[in-house]
Design an enzyme around this catalytic site. Structure first.
Site, PDB file in Angstrom:
ATOM      1  N   PHE B 242       0.813  -1.218   0.000  1.00  0.00           N
ATOM      2  CA  PHE B 242       0.000   0.000   0.000  1.00  0.00           C
ATOM      3  C   PHE B 242       0.847   1.269   0.000  1.00  0.00           C
ATOM      4  O   PHE B 242       0.393   2.326   0.444  1.00  0.00           O
ATOM      5  CB  PHE B 242      -0.987   0.010   1.168  1.00  0.00           C
ATOM      6  CG  PHE B 242      -1.847  -1.222   1.261  1.00  0.00           C
ATOM      7  CD1 PHE B 242      -2.640  -1.595   0.183  1.00  0.00           C
ATOM      8  CD2 PHE B 242      -1.858  -2.018   2.398  1.00  0.00           C
ATOM      9  CE1 PHE B 242      -3.436  -2.733   0.251  1.00  0.00           C
ATOM     10  CE2 PHE B 242      -2.634  -3.163   2.468  1.00  0.00           C
ATOM     11  CZ  PHE B 242      -3.426  -3.517   1.397  1.00  0.00           C
ATOM     12  N   ILE B 469       2.612  -7.563  -5.097  1.00  0.00           N
ATOM     13  CA  ILE B 469       2.351  -7.233  -3.687  1.00  0.00           C
ATOM     14  C   ILE B 469       0.965  -7.716  -3.255  1.00  0.00           C
ATOM     15  O   ILE B 469       0.328  -7.143  -2.378  1.00  0.00           O
ATOM     16  CB  ILE B 469       2.555  -5.726  -3.427  1.00  0.00           C
ATOM     17  CG1 ILE B 469       1.600  -4.857  -4.265  1.00  0.00           C
ATOM     18  CG2 ILE B 469       3.996  -5.331  -3.740  1.00  0.00           C
ATOM     19  CD1 ILE B 469       1.658  -3.357  -3.892  1.00  0.00           C
ATOM     20  N   GLN B 626      -8.735  -6.280  -6.725  1.00  0.00           N
ATOM     21  CA  GLN B 626      -8.144  -4.980  -6.413  1.00  0.00           C
ATOM     22  C   GLN B 626      -9.224  -3.979  -6.014  1.00  0.00           C
ATOM     23  O   GLN B 626      -9.061  -3.214  -5.067  1.00  0.00           O
ATOM     24  CB  GLN B 626      -7.368  -4.442  -7.618  1.00  0.00           C
ATOM     25  CG  GLN B 626      -6.027  -5.129  -7.816  1.00  0.00           C
ATOM     26  CD  GLN B 626      -5.127  -4.926  -6.625  1.00  0.00           C
ATOM     27  OE1 GLN B 626      -4.713  -3.815  -6.326  1.00  0.00           O
ATOM     28  NE2 GLN B 626      -4.863  -5.988  -5.894  1.00  0.00           N
ATOM     29  N   GLY B 690      -4.236   1.829 -14.941  1.00  0.00           N
ATOM     30  CA  GLY B 690      -4.144   1.331 -13.562  1.00  0.00           C
ATOM     31  C   GLY B 690      -5.526   1.016 -13.001  1.00  0.00           C
ATOM     32  O   GLY B 690      -6.519   1.652 -13.349  1.00  0.00           O
ATOM     33  N   GLU B 693      -5.735   1.352  -7.502  1.00  0.00           N
ATOM     34  CA  GLU B 693      -6.059   2.376  -6.506  1.00  0.00           C
ATOM     35  C   GLU B 693      -7.406   3.044  -6.750  1.00  0.00           C
ATOM     36  O   GLU B 693      -7.988   3.645  -5.848  1.00  0.00           O
ATOM     37  CB  GLU B 693      -4.948   3.434  -6.494  1.00  0.00           C
ATOM     38  CG  GLU B 693      -3.616   2.818  -6.147  1.00  0.00           C
ATOM     39  CD  GLU B 693      -2.477   3.803  -6.005  1.00  0.00           C
ATOM     40  OE1 GLU B 693      -1.499   3.467  -5.308  1.00  0.00           O
ATOM     41  OE2 GLU B 693      -2.535   4.902  -6.581  1.00  0.00           O
TER      42      GLU B 693
END
Lengths: 316, 730
Positions: B242, B469, B626, B690, B693
């Protein structure tokens, strides 16, 4: 964690004797709180006396029509016991509202009563705490105390007792049974078991050194509607901001005990006379003498509102 | 490969493997405990000793003396390393504070010593025996108290302005002017910062938990004053980051110093949970002011977003106004970012830095504005959509389907059932409300390299220092290579997280998925070329499929093409100025239903739904993971997360997971995630953007807006704990 020695006791009296014999000894059962505290060196016992083998893991009827809950009965088993669910619903509900399934599988009845506070300063050995290190001061007063006590506090300590189970036992007027090294037994009313902090917040219960809890006795069932309302910051796995254990009889009389308010499960028997007069009158009597901080003052209206919700639920 | 013109048709368009919901290729290793994390490298670094860090007990001041006699004499203790015996150390450019304190202390829990012992318990007990005398000096720990002293940061875009905000705002028919606060937050990933370090012949090997391998080598080089060539970093599995593992932290530095002190024997070291909070980085608290002026028809004429945050000297700000610069139209606009000096632990990036907290303010202010306009909040956002950068109208968005997300999300959620008047819907004791918010997050691209080889069995092996990750990098990289080389997934091996591999984008800022697969694309294109040339095929009509290379009527198996020696190629993707000529961002819309207990004020999320536009979705399953993870993080940010500063001591006091609340399972309801069908040819040859996030951005504001709709209480100080609600409820 400091190195320690370890023994397994084979009888309650022998365990109590071992505790007297070895200075700095502690009993260990589920270890769900003690081991954490030892890792952080908040507790540094020289010696552990494992009481898991004492056979105190039964729930048996008493001659008075109640239940005797062995000190080693696991929280999960106590909550699931059919007799407890039927006649002492508030206790079952309080238990399942606490911790997590894994912890409840390990945690014992006596150990739950003996949980130590979750005050963050108690947990941090670089900070003053009269409970951890008598005379060092209280970092919580004037610090982060949003979830600390508003009732029965002292200049030395504003910690709360974190248990849910103990709040239900308080409303049920349970009795804590003990034995000491001489083999003498004692029955301590739950009301007298936990202490207010006063000038010695490091002394949390009325247990004498070496005295071992063998059982908690529940009196004969009192009927009524059993409610345990726990108010918390997330839906699970959080300590109570406040909690209300209630047994309410038809007509609105009954009993109330509170968690999250004090150094012990909080119950004001005299305030229960106000129950038929509603939440406001009841809360006002329960909270007489409250001392709040800017962060935890919300607990007072929260108690009143939660009592109101409990009364509504009992009517429904 | 240089990527400076929009992508055209390419092998990724086949979507035989890419775009499919493949299970994680590393899933079995993780679920069987056979993926070795940094603290578990007994296979590679046997007989490791254990390190334990003693952190500073003061937040600011000086170490006067250190008495380590008792610690050194304690059972099992092998070494104690402090600034007095660590040797000369540098400070990496990426670090604001030094990784080892002494004699000055820069923040609470800054490492003062590492104790190395035969067992973990001995190391920890040894650390407790160190006696450190400090001279404490006063520090600044309170953002609100330091707000007035905040200054304009030297770098970035602290001030932006277009048109005449003040004039337009003064004249606006409808106005919102509100102040918001967001607390310090801790990353609190499952795996704490962990490292196993070993030295041999003056060379350092680190098995560490890190998002950015090349940066890790650089940080260690600058800290230990060691050539990069003498440092080997491996981080094949990471238990969450994170942003907290973008840079090496004290675990890596102190493990390396500990190992050096005992002659190079491996030392393993994991930060204790409280150290994750006070020894490492955190997302800084913000104070934000939002002003929006609109016409009666809802068109925004003036919008301003100001933000204040704090950090140690030399640190940077939380860039909360990021999204406001691009999300809505409006001719007159300004943003300002200010930075105060605070002596708390280092503030730095946490998932969606800038946008995550900026949208908590902006999207709540938009809800206020919608109410004042008596306009549906979805409609208000549609009216103010822009297809160009509002600060620079000549610059178009590469792709922007915010409106599609808003409409689709509203439809899926059942937004039309919302009662716009607060406090009207009940379900027993619960007051029920609905809220929504736009999601916005920049699309960042980073140079990324890879090496791809084929062996004589036709197995394709990809090597890149990219990290996974927990996001699914292994899987999408395998899918990319499989698609590009025309082989099934079980013929692809992916090797990640090793500094001996080609440098990649690493994982951060939601750039990793798109950039690292684009790097693999580049290497695969090079390898395809190599194969075609070896076979004498015309590379313009060559097709890689079913494990074969085909051209015209010729067909050769990959294994045959590779031969005994195998073939391999290395390349990287380098991004040109398409991010300058086009605004590149990802978009979405969050819809949330909450219940507020009418008695206790407890807030619980009942359902969540979101639609997202982020270019090609490389793997819908891992992308969904995600997004639902980010939505969950957003529930935490909205309702419970906050690192509490004790301003007397200058530290985060609720420093464990019992007191620093993140959502438990019971807090998370049904989560619906929908991806818009989209390709972004200007983002990369993968046509992806992306997604790591975006799901966090805006969700907290949607929850706050739903709380208002449920009970009529607006809370502008996050998180929305019940004590902020009950006093104002009926």
């Amino acid at each position: 964690m400091k190195a320690f020695t370890y023994e397994r006791a084979t009888s309650a009296r022998e365990a109590a004797s071992a505790a007297i014999r070895t200075p700095g000894a502690k009993f260990i059962a589920g270890g769900t709180n003690l081991l954490d505290l030892m890792k952080l060196q908040i507790e540094t016992p020289q010696h552990l006396i494992d009481v898991n083998g004492l056979g105190l893991d039964k729930i048996t009827p008493t001659s008075e029509g109640g239940l005797r809950v062995g000190a080693l009965v696991r929280n999960t088993d106590l909550a699931a016991d059919v007799r407890v669910r039927k006649d002492y619903g508030v206790l079952s509900r309080a238990l399942v509202s606490g911790a997590s399934g894994q912890l409840r599988n390990k945690a014992t009845t006596a150990g739950n009563l003996l949980q130590r506070t979750r005050c963050p300063y108690f947990y941090d050995t670089t900070k003053p705490c009269n409970k951890r290190q008598p005379g060092s001061g209280c970092a919580a007063i004037g610090g982060f105390n949003r979830n600390l006590a508003v009732m029965g506090t002292s200049e030395a300590c504003i910690a709360t007792h974190p248990s849910d189970m103990a709040v239900a036992m308080r409303v049920l007027d349970a009795t804590v049974e003990t034995v000491n090294a001489a083999g003498q037994t004692r029955a301590i009313p739950i009301a007298d078991f936990h202490r207010l902090p006063g000038a010695t917040p490091n002394i949390e219960t009325s247990l004498a050194p070496g005295e071992l809890i063998t059982a908690v006795t529940l009196p004969k069932p009192i009927g009524g509607t059993h409610i345990y309302q726990k108010v918390r910051d997330r839906a699970s796995y959080a300590f109570a901001l406040i909690s209300v254990a209630a047994v309410i009889q038809p007509g609105g009389r009954g009993r109330l005990a509170f968690g999250g308010l004090a150094h012990k499960p909080w119950r004001v028997e005299a305030a229960e006379a106000q129950m038929p007069n509603g939440a406001k009158a009841t809360a006002s009597a329960v909270l007489a003498g409250a001392r709040t901080t800017s962060q935890n003052a919300f607990k007072l209206p929260l108690v009143e509102r939660t009592i109101g919700a409990v009364f509504e639920e009992a009517k429904a | 490969m240089k990527f400076d013109t929009p992508a055209t048709a390419n092998p990724t368009d086949r979507m035989k493997v890419l775009g499919q919901p493949h299970d994680r290729v590393d899933g079995k290793l993780k679920t069987t405990g056979t993926a070795h994390y940094a603290y578990e490298r007994n296979d590679a670094a046997p007989n490791a000793a254990y390190g334990y860090i003693l952190g500073s007990a003061i937040a600011k001041g000086r170490i006067e003396s250190i008495d380590d006699a008792d610690a050194k004499a304690a059972p099992g203790v092998l070494a104690v390393v402090t600034y007095q015996n660590a040797g000369k150390l540098g400070k990496a450019k990426n670090h604001t504070a030094r990784m080892l304190a002494g004699p000055d202390v820069q923040h609470y829990d800054q490492a003062v010593a590492v104790v190395v012992a035969e067992t973990f318990e001995q190391a920890r007990a040894g650390a407790k025996l160190l006696r450190v005398n400090y001279a404490r000096t006063a520090g600044r720990f309170d953002l609100a108290a330091s707000q007035a002293s905040a200054t304009k940061p030297k770098s970035g875009n602290p001030d932006t302005a277009v048109g005449d905000f003040a004039g337009a705002f003064a004249k606006a028919a409808v106005k919102v002017d509100e102040r918001y606060t967001t607390p310090d937050q801790s990353h609190m990933m499952m795996e704490p910062h962990s490292t196993t370090a070993a030295w041999k012949d003056g060379k350092l090997t680190l098995w560490t938990s890190n998002q950015m391998i090349a940066w890790a080598v650089g940080d260690m080089s600058e800290t230990l004053l060691l050539p990069k060539e003498s440092i080997h970093v491996m981080s094949p599995y990471v238990g969450g980051g994170f942003g907290s593992k973008l840079w090496v932290r004290s675990d890596a530095v102190m493990a390396a110093l500990g190992s050096r002190a005992i002659g190079g024997r491996p030392v393993k070291l994991a930060l204790a949970r409280p150290q994750v909070m006070n020894n490492t980085t955190h997302r800084p608290a913000t104070i934000q002011r939002l002003r929006i002026g609109a016409q009666k028809d809802g068109k925004i004429t003036a919008i301003a977003h100001e933000s204040w945050s704090g950090d140690l000297p030399g640190g940077g700000p939380e860039t909360a106004p990021n999204a406001t610069r691009l999300l809505y139209a409006g001719a007159n606009r300004m943003t300002a970012t200010r930075l105060a000096v605070l002596d708390l632990p280092e503030g730095n990036a946490m998932r969606a830095p800038g946008e995550a907290v900026g949208l908590l303010a902006l999207e709540a202010a938009m809800d206020d504005l919608a109410e004042k306009l008596q306009m549906d909040p979805v409609q208000l956002r549609i009216i103010n959509d822009t297809q160009v950068d509002p600060e620079k109208p000549s610059r178009q968005f590469s792709q922007r389907d915010l409106v599609g997300c808003l409409k689709t999300g509203a439809e899926r959620f059942g937004w039309n059932k919302r009662n716009a008047v607060p406090g009207q819907v009940r379900d027993g004791r619960w007051l029920v409300g609905m809220g929504m918010a736009s999601a916005f997050r920049d699309n960042v691209t980073m140079k990324s390299g890879a090496r791809v080889g084929i062996d004589k069995k036709g197995v394709v092996t990809v090597a890149t220092d990219m990290t996974d990750i927990g996001t699914g990098s292994y899987t999408i990289i395998a899918q990319t290579a499989a698609e590009m080389m025309g082989v099934p997934m079980d013929k692809v091996i992916v090797l990640l997280g090793d500094s001996s591999f080609p440098a990649s984008s690493g994982s951060g800022g939601q750039w990793g998925g798109n950039s690292s697969t684009a790097g693999v694309y580049a290497a695969c294109m090079a390898l395809r070329d190599t194969v075609a040339r070896k076979l004498g095929f015309n590379s313009t009509d060559v097709v890689f499929e079913d494990g074969k290379v085909k051209s015209g009527n010729r067909s050769v198996s990959l294994s045959e093409a590779a031969g005994d020696a195998g073939l391999s190629a290395e390349d990287s993707i380098e991004f040109g100025d398409l991010t300058k000529t086009y605004a590149q961002a990802t978009f979405g819309a969050h819809f949330v239903e909450v219940g507020v207990d009418s008695a206790t004020g407890e807030i619980r999320v009942r359902r969540m739904s979101g639609a997202f536009a982020a270019g090609r979705i490389l793997n819908p399953k891992s992308a969904r993971s995600q997004v639902i993870g980010a939505m969950t993080m957003g529930v935490g940010a909205a309702l419970m997360e906050g690192a509490i500063v004790d301003t007397r001591f200058g530290y985060f006091v609720n420093h464990d997971l019992a007191e620093y609340h993140v959502p438990a399972h019971a807090d998370i309801p049904m989560q619906d995630v929908f991806f818009m069908d989209e390709l972004d040819e200007k983002s990369s040859p993968m046509k992806a953007k992306g997604i790591g996030e975006l799901g966090l951005c805006g969700v907290g504001a949607a929850i706050a807006n739903a709380v208002y709709n449920a009970c009529g209480v607006r809370v502008r100080e996050y998180p929305l704990t019940l004590d902020k609600v009950i006093g104002r409820m009926a």
